[in-house]
Design a protein around this motif. Structure first.
Motif, PDB file in Angstrom:
ATOM      1  N   LYS A 159       0.836  -1.208   0.000  1.00 18.38           N
ATOM      2  CA  LYS A 159       0.000   0.000   0.000  1.00 18.38           C
ATOM      3  C   LYS A 159       0.873   1.262   0.000  1.00 18.38           C
ATOM      4  CE  LYS A 159      -3.968  -0.131   1.971  1.00 18.38           C
ATOM      5  NZ  LYS A 159      -5.145  -0.126   2.900  1.00 18.38           N
ATOM      6  N   ALA A 160       1.966   1.221   0.745  1.00 23.21           N
ATOM      7  CA  ALA A 160       2.887   2.368   0.757  1.00 23.21           C
ATOM      8  C   ALA A 160       3.524   2.566  -0.608  1.00 23.21           C
ATOM      9  CB  ALA A 160       3.962   2.155   1.820  1.00 23.21           C
ATOM     10  N   GLU A 161       3.802   1.479  -1.324  1.00 26.25           N
ATOM     11  CA  GLU A 161       4.344   1.593  -2.676  1.00 26.25           C
ATOM     12  C   GLU A 161       3.330   2.229  -3.626  1.00 26.25           C
ATOM     13  OE1 GLU A 161       7.463   0.635  -4.472  1.00 26.25           O
ATOM     14  OE2 GLU A 161       7.830   1.384  -2.451  1.00 26.25           O
ATOM     15  N   ILE A 162       2.069   1.874  -3.477  1.00 25.53           N
ATOM     16  CA  ILE A 162       1.032   2.494  -4.311  1.00 25.53           C
ATOM     17  C   ILE A 162       0.905   3.973  -3.971  1.00 25.53           C
ATOM     18  CG2 ILE A 162      -1.438   2.483  -4.855  1.00 25.53           C
ATOM     19  CD1 ILE A 162      -1.364  -0.576  -4.450  1.00 25.53           C
ATOM     20  N   ASP A 163       0.995   4.309  -2.678  1.00 21.89           N
ATOM     21  CA  ASP A 163       1.024   5.720  -2.275  1.00 21.89           C
ATOM     22  C   ASP A 163       2.163   6.454  -2.976  1.00 21.89           C
ATOM     23  OD1 ASP A 163      -1.095   5.364  -0.488  1.00 21.89           O
ATOM     24  OD2 ASP A 163       0.214   5.091   1.252  1.00 21.89           O
ATOM     25  N   ARG A 164       3.320   5.798  -3.031  1.00 24.40           N
ATOM     26  CA  ARG A 164       4.515   6.430  -3.609  1.00 24.40           C
ATOM     27  C   ARG A 164       4.316   6.752  -5.083  1.00 24.40           C
ATOM     28  NH1 ARG A 164       8.767   4.785  -6.614  1.00 24.40           N
ATOM     29  NH2 ARG A 164       8.058   2.611  -6.595  1.00 24.40           N
ATOM     30  N   VAL A 165       3.819   5.793  -5.875  1.00 25.19           N
ATOM     31  CA  VAL A 165       3.690   6.058  -7.310  1.00 25.19           C
ATOM     32  C   VAL A 165       2.547   7.037  -7.583  1.00 25.19           C
ATOM     33  CG1 VAL A 165       4.772   3.890  -7.966  1.00 25.19           C
ATOM     34  CG2 VAL A 165       2.276   3.988  -7.750  1.00 25.19           C
ATOM     35  N   TYR A 166       1.523   7.039  -6.736  1.00 23.07           N
ATOM     36  CA  TYR A 166       0.489   8.066  -6.867  1.00 23.07           C
ATOM     37  C   TYR A 166       1.095   9.449  -6.671  1.00 23.07           C
ATOM     38  CZ  TYR A 166      -4.419   6.673  -7.463  1.00 23.07           C
ATOM     39  OH  TYR A 166      -5.636   6.313  -7.991  1.00 23.07           O
ATOM     40  N   ARG A 167       1.983   9.554  -5.703  1.00 29.80           N
ATOM     41  CA  ARG A 167       2.591  10.852  -5.393  1.00 29.80           C
ATOM     42  C   ARG A 167       3.591  11.277  -6.459  1.00 29.80           C
ATOM     43  NH1 ARG A 167       4.440   9.269  -1.085  1.00 29.80           N
ATOM     44  NH2 ARG A 167       6.645   8.965  -1.584  1.00 29.80           N
TER      45      ARG A 167
END
Length: 348
Positions: free
Chosen positions: A320-328
């Motif tokens: 989930k943190a990785e998905i947060d990262r690419v969204y950002r």
């Protein structure tokens, strides 16, 4: 056999998302959200839908949901075509032993699907000749799209000899290459080039880790003293189940690109691959690939919760943190605004 207009449609190249399955917490089909997903892809400009495939969860068969998801998608595609006057290429996933695969192909044919995406993932021990006989049996019922599924998510290695013989089956119309491996991808292209039917078979990338580069590449395969040139004309991708509007826009850019554009497109492609690493959970052997796609669709409001038939299909620690990262990092890749503007309509 495909009609000439459908052959042209497929060979010209299409954006085809692999359609997820919307489930309730009780693992029943969430019909409202399933329809919304189809509407999203069709209004985003996708030229086809692939239903009952890996991203749909292979377990929908055991859950009794295979026919319902095909039927709902048929209704949505019928409605879209009626109101838009567009053609949509209709693909149904089939798998299992010959009895099961032919039964599923017959169901797809009854519902007016145009071709089946034939997975050989469950046929681990069969020889090439046994696999070819299996494929021929399905091809007697429906046009067939071959499927090279990467071994890390249940597929098997298939060599050039297999793809050569497979491509010689008259009712084979395309191949989705998704081994996530450049060597194995070349094996497929070589097999097609050496089959003698290279003009009849459309190549589609399923390599979600290499989408842009695949679509920009022209293969030069020497065959019997001549050079066969073959390119990948479109994509049938789980990655395109999310941020689909931007995927359609990117595909159009690639189609219309000049060589001077290739550098920028390849740079863009690395962003897409980095995003895919988060969605597909590459760091954990792709264990969270379906759950990662669901997570993005939940954030957009298209799915309500991350429900999967297989209890092991869950987000991995840190995913989930990785998905947060690419969204950002890559806000230009998402189509959240497009979804937000249309979501209420799609959910009606």
């Amino acid at each position: 056999m495909l009609s000439n207009d459908l052959k042209i449609l497929l060979q010209d190249g299409l954006v085809v998302p692999a359609h997820p399955t919307a489930l309730t917490k009780n693992l029943d089909l969430d019909e409202r959200r399933q329809r919304a997903l189809s509407r999203y892809y069709l209004e985003a400009g996708s030229g086809g839908l692939a239903i009952g495939v890996h991203t749909s969860q292979f377990g929908i068969r055991q859950a009794g949901l295979y026919s319902p998801v095909l039927e709902l998608a048929k209704e949505e595609m019928d409605n879209h075509c009626k109101h838009s006057n567009e053609r949509v290429f209709r693909i149904a996933g089939v798998l299992g032993n010959t009895k099961q695969a032919t039964k599923e192909a017959k169901k797809a044919s009854e519902l007016g699907y145009h071709a089946v995406l034939l997975s050989l993932a469950t046929l681990k021990k069969q020889s090439n000749s046994e696999l070819i006989e299996h494929c021929k049996a399905v091809a007697e019922i429906m046009p067939v799209i071959g499927f090279y599924l990467q071994p890390s998510v249940g597929g098997r290695v298939l060599d050039t000899e297999f793809w050569r013989k497979f491509s010689q089956i008259e009712n084979v119309v395309a191949i989705k290459m998704a081994p996530f491996d450049r060597y194995h991808t070349i094996d497929v292209v070589r097999g097609v080039a050496e089959s003698g039917r290279y003009n009849d078979i459309a190549l589609y990338t399923g390599n979600d880790d290499n989408i842009v580069a695949d679509l920009l590449t022209v293969y030069h395969i020497p065959v019997g003293g001549r050079l066969v040139k073959k390119r990948i004309v479109g994509g049938l991708l789980g990655h395109w189940a999310v941020w689909n509007k931007k995927a359609v826009e990117l595909y159009d850019k690639i189609r219309n690109a000049n060589r001077s554009d290739y550098g920028d497109l390849l740079t863009h492609g690395i962003k897409v691959t980095d995003s895919n690493a988060a969605f597909f959970d590459s760091r954990n052997g792709f264990q969270g690939s379906i759950a990662g796609i669901h997570e993005v669709l939940i954030r957009q409001g298209l799915l309500e919760s991350n429900n999967t038939i297989d209890p092991n299909e869950r987000l991995s620690p840190g995913q989930k943190a990785e998905i947060d990262r690419v969204y950002r990092l890559y806000p230009e890749l998402n189509d959240d605004r497009f979804v937000a503007e249309n979501l209420d309509k799609w959910l009606q």
